[in-house]
Design a protein around this motif. Structure first.
Motif, PDB file in Angstrom:
ATOM      1  N   LYS A  42      38.885  61.113  33.782  1.00 16.26           N
ATOM      2  CA  LYS A  42      39.124  59.941  34.627  1.00 16.26           C
ATOM      3  C   LYS A  42      40.379  59.223  34.143  1.00 16.26           C
ATOM      4  O   LYS A  42      40.755  59.331  32.971  1.00 16.26           O
ATOM      5  N   THR A  43      40.993  58.475  35.061  1.00 15.38           N
ATOM      6  CA  THR A  43      42.115  57.606  34.715  1.00 15.38           C
ATOM      7  C   THR A  43      41.763  56.188  35.137  1.00 15.38           C
ATOM      8  O   THR A  43      41.325  55.959  36.265  1.00 15.38           O
ATOM      9  N   PHE A  44      41.961  55.240  34.213  1.00 14.86           N
ATOM     10  CA  PHE A  44      41.603  53.847  34.454  1.00 14.86           C
ATOM     11  C   PHE A  44      42.826  52.942  34.333  1.00 14.86           C
ATOM     12  O   PHE A  44      43.699  53.176  33.492  1.00 14.86           O
ATOM     13  N   TYR A  45      42.833  51.869  35.149  1.00 12.22           N
ATOM     14  CA  TYR A  45      43.847  50.827  35.057  1.00 12.22           C
ATOM     15  C   TYR A  45      43.174  49.521  34.635  1.00 12.22           C
ATOM     16  O   TYR A  45      42.077  49.204  35.099  1.00 12.22           O
ATOM     17  N   CYS A  46      43.853  48.758  33.783  1.00 16.91           N
ATOM     18  CA  CYS A  46      43.336  47.469  33.324  1.00 16.91           C
ATOM     19  C   CYS A  46      44.227  46.347  33.854  1.00 16.91           C
ATOM     20  O   CYS A  46      45.450  46.503  33.922  1.00 16.91           O
ATOM     21  N   TYR A  47      43.598  45.215  34.199  1.00 13.18           N
ATOM     22  CA  TYR A  47      44.329  44.128  34.855  1.00 13.18           C
ATOM     23  C   TYR A  47      43.923  42.771  34.295  1.00 13.18           C
ATOM     24  O   TYR A  47      42.825  42.597  33.763  1.00 13.18           O
ATOM     25  N   LYS A  48      44.831  41.812  34.479  1.00 10.72           N
ATOM     26  CA  LYS A  48      44.495  40.411  34.254  1.00 10.72           C
ATOM     27  C   LYS A  48      45.310  39.571  35.221  1.00 10.72           C
ATOM     28  O   LYS A  48      46.375  39.994  35.700  1.00 10.72           O
ATOM     29  N   GLY A  49      44.786  38.378  35.535  1.00  9.47           N
ATOM     30  CA  GLY A  49      45.509  37.521  36.461  1.00  9.47           C
ATOM     31  C   GLY A  49      44.809  36.192  36.667  1.00  9.47           C
ATOM     32  O   GLY A  49      43.672  35.985  36.228  1.00  9.47           O
ATOM     33  N   PHE A  99      47.915  40.477  40.300  1.00  9.51           N
ATOM     34  CA  PHE A  99      47.348  40.788  38.995  1.00  9.51           C
ATOM     35  C   PHE A  99      48.278  41.739  38.238  1.00  9.51           C
ATOM     36  O   PHE A  99      48.887  42.631  38.821  1.00  9.51           O
ATOM     37  N   GLN A 100      48.344  41.538  36.929  1.00  3.50           N
ATOM     38  CA  GLN A 100      49.208  42.346  36.067  1.00  3.50           C
ATOM     39  C   GLN A 100      48.447  43.559  35.544  1.00  3.50           C
ATOM     40  O   GLN A 100      47.346  43.434  35.015  1.00  3.50           O
ATOM     41  N   ASN A 101      49.048  44.727  35.703  1.00  3.65           N
ATOM     42  CA  ASN A 101      48.497  45.957  35.128  1.00  3.65           C
ATOM     43  C   ASN A 101      48.886  45.993  33.649  1.00  3.65           C
ATOM     44  O   ASN A 101      50.025  46.262  33.300  1.00  3.65           O
TER      45      ASN A 101
END
Length: 276
Positions: free
Chosen positions: A137-144, A262-264
């Motif tokens: 799997k490939t995951f992306y993480c975010y914050k905002g 949101f920022q990756n």
């Protein structure tokens, strides 16, 4: 140097080694508060008897922390953290730990070993591939930060975790270990339903103390207005949000996170190794 399981190692010694090993990591650790890690690892179901350390005399210099549980009818050992302190790197300690660990995990009828690795960490990625792990799997993480307004009125209703019908929640198979139902139930989370005209359009599960969004989805992801409605309700609980490990196949979800700015922050692979 010798390898032993961590069942008789003081928690303080494990934390000290953990924080030193990750002191110059790709992303900073969220805190050095011992209680944060104690609670996080308890929720994940870390088993110190099936977690392993490399010791130089009495000093812990490297480790693999395993959470062990039956997930999706498979008994899995999930690597919730691997590290070696700086002065001991380049000695093949991770490979030695895994050689020891995998042999022992099989004795306990573990069917699969899994882990997560930051995509930029090519050295660790190569090590895991050489051991036999494969990317699954490939995951992306975010914050905002949220500051949304909507024309439609939405309603928010909290749902006790023990009353959730998990089979009705979409995309459960796409969540990573720390965001799966078993970890959520053991952690400090709240679940909320979001409704429009008292018809449920989506839900989210959040740790408001940490501003961490573990799960969120709409039942009609192609409708952008439902995503706006969902996040307008999320901001009533917390306006500054972090969410980790959004599966890259969830295109509509990722599209909306980008749309609201949101920022990756970082990307990760999930890797697995079948043991049976």
């Amino acid at each position: 140097m010798i390898i032993q399981n961590l069942s008789n190692t003081n928690f303080e010694d494990i934390i000290e080694c953990f924080l030193e090993a990750f002191s110059n990591y790709f992303v900073p650790m969220p805190t050095d508060d011992q209680n944060y890690y104690r609670n996080r690892w308890k929720a994940a179901n870390v088993n110190f008897e099936l977690s392993y350390g490399m010791f130089d005399k009495n000093q812990l210099v490297g480790f693999i922390l395993h959470a062990v549980d039956v997930r999706n009818n498979t008994k899995i050992a999930y690597n919730t953290g691997t590290g070696v302190i700086p002065n001991y790197r380049g000695k093949g300690i991770t490979k030695l730990l895994y050689k020891y660990a995998l042999e022992n995990l099989q004795k306990y009828n573990i069917e699969k070993s899994t882990l997560e690795v930051i995509t930029e960490n090519t050295r660790a990625l190569k090590t895991y591939e050489n051991i036999g792990f494969k990317v699954c799997k490939t995951f992306y993480c975010y914050k905002g930060s949220l500051n949304l307004t909507t024309k439609t009125e939405y309603q928010l209703s909290e749902k006790p975790l023990n009353e959730i019908d998990w089979k009705k929640l979409p995309n459960q198979e796409f969540y990573s270990w720390d965001n799966q139902k078993e970890t959520i139930i053991n952690g400090n989370y709240q679940c909320f339903s979001v409704m429009s005209n008292y018809e449920e359009i989506g839900y989210f599960i959040i740790n408001s103390e940490l501003n961490y969004l573990a799960q969120f989805d709409t039942y009609e992801p192609q409708k952008t207005e439902n995503w706006y409605g969902l996040f307008s309700m999320i901001q009533q609980i917390s306006s500054n949000i972090k969410t980790n490990n959004v599966d890259n196949r969830l295109i509509e979800k990722i599209k909306f996170l980008k749309e609201i700015g949101f920022q990756n922050t970082v990307n990760q692979y999930e890797m697995e190794l079948n043991l049976r």
